[in-house]
Design a protein around this motif. Structure first.
Motif, PDB file in Angstrom:
ATOM      1  N   PHE A   6       0.832  -1.209   0.000  1.00 15.20           N
ATOM      2  CA  PHE A   6       0.000   0.000   0.000  1.00 15.20           C
ATOM      3  C   PHE A   6       0.869   1.263   0.000  1.00 15.20           C
ATOM      4  CE2 PHE A   6      -1.932   3.338   2.618  1.00 15.20           C
ATOM      5  CZ  PHE A   6      -3.006   3.680   1.809  1.00 15.20           C
ATOM      6  N   LEU A   7       1.896   1.278   0.841  1.00 15.92           N
ATOM      7  CA  LEU A   7       2.784   2.443   0.919  1.00 15.92           C
ATOM      8  C   LEU A   7       3.501   2.667  -0.411  1.00 15.92           C
ATOM      9  CD1 LEU A   7       3.891   4.627   2.813  1.00 15.92           C
ATOM     10  CD2 LEU A   7       5.698   3.052   3.443  1.00 15.92           C
ATOM     11  N   LYS A   8       3.925   1.603  -1.055  1.00 17.40           N
ATOM     12  CA  LYS A   8       4.571   1.725  -2.356  1.00 17.40           C
ATOM     13  C   LYS A   8       3.605   2.299  -3.383  1.00 17.40           C
ATOM     14  CE  LYS A   8       4.882  -1.762  -5.108  1.00 17.40           C
ATOM     15  NZ  LYS A   8       4.317  -1.571  -6.404  1.00 17.40           N
ATOM     16  N   ASP A   9       2.393   1.818  -3.376  1.00 24.15           N
ATOM     17  CA  ASP A   9       1.395   2.326  -4.317  1.00 24.15           C
ATOM     18  C   ASP A   9       1.085   3.791  -4.062  1.00 24.15           C
ATOM     19  OD1 ASP A   9       1.292  -0.125  -5.537  1.00 24.15           O
ATOM     20  OD2 ASP A   9      -0.467  -0.806  -4.384  1.00 24.15           O
ATOM     21  N   VAL A  10       1.012   4.197  -2.788  1.00 23.06           N
ATOM     22  CA  VAL A  10       0.723   5.595  -2.456  1.00 23.06           C
ATOM     23  C   VAL A  10       1.859   6.485  -2.929  1.00 23.06           C
ATOM     24  CG1 VAL A  10       0.467   7.219  -0.532  1.00 23.06           C
ATOM     25  CG2 VAL A  10      -0.817   5.087  -0.531  1.00 23.06           C
ATOM     26  N   ILE A  11       3.094   6.059  -2.675  1.00 26.12           N
ATOM     27  CA  ILE A  11       4.250   6.864  -3.087  1.00 26.12           C
ATOM     28  C   ILE A  11       4.339   6.918  -4.606  1.00 26.12           C
ATOM     29  CG2 ILE A  11       6.772   6.943  -3.062  1.00 26.12           C
ATOM     30  CD1 ILE A  11       6.666   5.868  -0.207  1.00 26.12           C
ATOM     31  N   ALA A  12       4.020   5.813  -5.285  1.00 23.01           N
ATOM     32  CA  ALA A  12       4.117   5.768  -6.734  1.00 23.01           C
ATOM     33  C   ALA A  12       3.086   6.670  -7.404  1.00 23.01           C
ATOM     34  CB  ALA A  12       3.953   4.336  -7.223  1.00 23.01           C
ATOM     35  N   THR A  13       1.934   6.836  -6.776  1.00 20.90           N
ATOM     36  CA  THR A  13       0.874   7.653  -7.399  1.00 20.90           C
ATOM     37  C   THR A  13       0.979   9.120  -7.033  1.00 20.90           C
ATOM     38  OG1 THR A  13      -0.633   7.143  -5.565  1.00 20.90           O
ATOM     39  CG2 THR A  13      -0.706   5.720  -7.536  1.00 20.90           C
ATOM     40  N   GLN A  14       1.782   9.461  -6.039  1.00 18.31           N
ATOM     41  CA  GLN A  14       1.858  10.867  -5.624  1.00 18.31           C
ATOM     42  C   GLN A  14       3.259  11.396  -5.900  1.00 18.31           C
ATOM     43  OE1 GLN A  14       0.572  11.135  -1.585  1.00 18.31           O
ATOM     44  NE2 GLN A  14      -1.475  10.361  -2.028  1.00 18.31           N
ATOM     45  N   GLN A  15       3.386  12.148  -6.975  1.00 15.42           N
ATOM     46  CA  GLN A  15       4.682  12.667  -7.387  1.00 15.42           C
ATOM     47  C   GLN A  15       5.254  13.645  -6.359  1.00 15.42           C
ATOM     48  OE1 GLN A  15       2.037  12.579  -9.542  1.00 15.42           O
ATOM     49  NE2 GLN A  15       2.788  10.836 -10.749  1.00 15.42           N
ATOM     50  N   PHE A  16       4.383  14.439  -5.693  1.00 18.05           N
ATOM     51  CA  PHE A  16       4.865  15.389  -4.689  1.00 18.05           C
ATOM     52  C   PHE A  16       5.564  14.648  -3.549  1.00 18.05           C
ATOM     53  CE2 PHE A  16       4.268  17.784  -0.755  1.00 18.05           C
ATOM     54  CZ  PHE A  16       4.981  18.925  -1.078  1.00 18.05           C
ATOM     55  N   LEU A  17       4.981  13.519  -3.127  1.00 16.28           N
ATOM     56  CA  LEU A  17       5.573  12.732  -2.052  1.00 16.28           C
ATOM     57  C   LEU A  17       6.916  12.151  -2.490  1.00 16.28           C
ATOM     58  CD1 LEU A  17       5.154  11.743   0.808  1.00 16.28           C
ATOM     59  CD2 LEU A  17       3.945   9.771  -0.099  1.00 16.28           C
ATOM     60  N   GLN A  18       7.023  11.722  -3.761  1.00 11.07           N
ATOM     61  CA  GLN A  18       8.290  11.220  -4.285  1.00 11.07           C
ATOM     62  C   GLN A  18       9.360  12.309  -4.237  1.00 11.07           C
ATOM     63  OE1 GLN A  18       7.419   9.861  -8.216  1.00 11.07           O
ATOM     64  NE2 GLN A  18       6.760   7.823  -7.539  1.00 11.07           N
ATOM     65  N   VAL A  19       9.005  13.506  -4.650  1.00  8.90           N
ATOM     66  CA  VAL A  19       9.962  14.621  -4.638  1.00  8.90           C
ATOM     67  C   VAL A  19      10.374  14.943  -3.206  1.00  8.90           C
ATOM     68  CG1 VAL A  19      10.238  17.075  -5.142  1.00  8.90           C
ATOM     69  CG2 VAL A  19       9.147  15.569  -6.814  1.00  8.90           C
ATOM     70  N   PHE A  20       9.416  14.938  -2.273  1.00  8.35           N
ATOM     71  CA  PHE A  20       9.708  15.256  -0.876  1.00  8.35           C
ATOM     72  C   PHE A  20      10.665  14.221  -0.275  1.00  8.35           C
ATOM     73  CE2 PHE A  20       8.705  14.765   3.647  1.00  8.35           C
ATOM     74  CZ  PHE A  20       9.084  16.021   4.092  1.00  8.35           C
ATOM     75  N   VAL A  21      10.350  12.923  -0.483  1.00  9.86           N
ATOM     76  CA  VAL A  21      11.203  11.861   0.064  1.00  9.86           C
ATOM     77  C   VAL A  21      12.587  11.903  -0.582  1.00  9.86           C
ATOM     78  CG1 VAL A  21      11.503   9.350   0.210  1.00  9.86           C
ATOM     79  CG2 VAL A  21       9.292  10.366   0.717  1.00  9.86           C
ATOM     80  N   GLY A  22      12.646  12.122  -1.890  1.00  9.00           N
ATOM     81  CA  GLY A  22      13.932  12.235  -2.570  1.00  9.00           C
ATOM     82  C   GLY A  22      14.743  13.409  -2.061  1.00  9.00           C
ATOM     83  N   GLY A  23      14.087  14.558  -1.848  1.00  6.80           N
ATOM     84  CA  GLY A  23      14.776  15.742  -1.321  1.00  6.80           C
ATOM     85  C   GLY A  23      15.319  15.511   0.075  1.00  6.80           C
ATOM     86  N   CYS A  24      14.506  14.881   0.935  1.00  2.00           N
ATOM     87  CA  CYS A  24      14.976  14.579   2.298  1.00  2.00           C
ATOM     88  C   CYS A  24      16.171  13.629   2.261  1.00  2.00           C
ATOM     89  CB  CYS A  24      13.838  13.974   3.119  1.00  2.00           C
ATOM     90  SG  CYS A  24      12.537  15.129   3.533  1.00  2.00           S
ATOM     91  N   THR A  25      16.103  12.660   1.365  1.00  2.00           N
ATOM     92  CA  THR A  25      17.219  11.715   1.241  1.00  2.00           C
ATOM     93  C   THR A  25      18.483  12.423   0.793  1.00  2.00           C
ATOM     94  OG1 THR A  25      15.637   9.985   0.676  1.00  2.00           O
ATOM     95  CG2 THR A  25      17.943   9.559   0.156  1.00  2.00           C
TER      96      THR A  25
END
Length: 123
Positions: A6-25
């Motif tokens: 579920f978490l993978k699907d949520v992250i995959a469908t929300q580009q803003f969340l991908q950018v946020f997690v990538g930026g934090c990393t």
């Protein structure tokens, strides 16, 4: 395991969340790299591991050159002593091997004599 999917699907469908997690990393990685560089700058320089790591004598002053020459002379003296000890050990081992070989030869001769004596005694 369903929550990971579920978490993978949520992250995959929300580009803003991908950018946020990538930026934090990326920020975390950058902080770790700068922290490591800062720690490295505060460490003393590594000591020379051997004489081969020391720059040639002409780059040093006279005192360092004399110290290096003394160290080389000391190492050469120790090497000569160790070589002498090794040669003595090899000599002792060779003598002991010869003595053991002679002893084994005598034992084999006695066994052969005993075997022949027993063969004669058999009817």
């Amino acid at each position: 395991m369903d929550w990971l999917t579920f978490l993978k699907d949520v992250i995959a469908t929300q580009q803003f969340l991908q950018v946020f997690v990538g930026g934090c990393t990326m920020m975390l990685i950058g902080w770790m790299v700068t922290r490591a560089r800062g720690d490295r700058e505060h460490l003393p320089p590594p000591a020379a591991a051997s004489i081969a790591d020391v720059p040639p004598p002409f780059l040093h002053g006279p005192r360092e050159t004399v110290d290096l020459m003394r160290e080389l002379r000391d190492l050469a003296r120790r090497q000569t002593e160790d070589t002498g000890r090794i040669a003595e050990c090899v000599r002792i081992i060779r003598e002991e091997t010869k003595r053991q070989t002679v002893l084994l030869g005598q034992i084999e001769r006695e066994q052969a004599i005993e075997n022949r004596a027993h063969e004669r005694d058999r009817p």
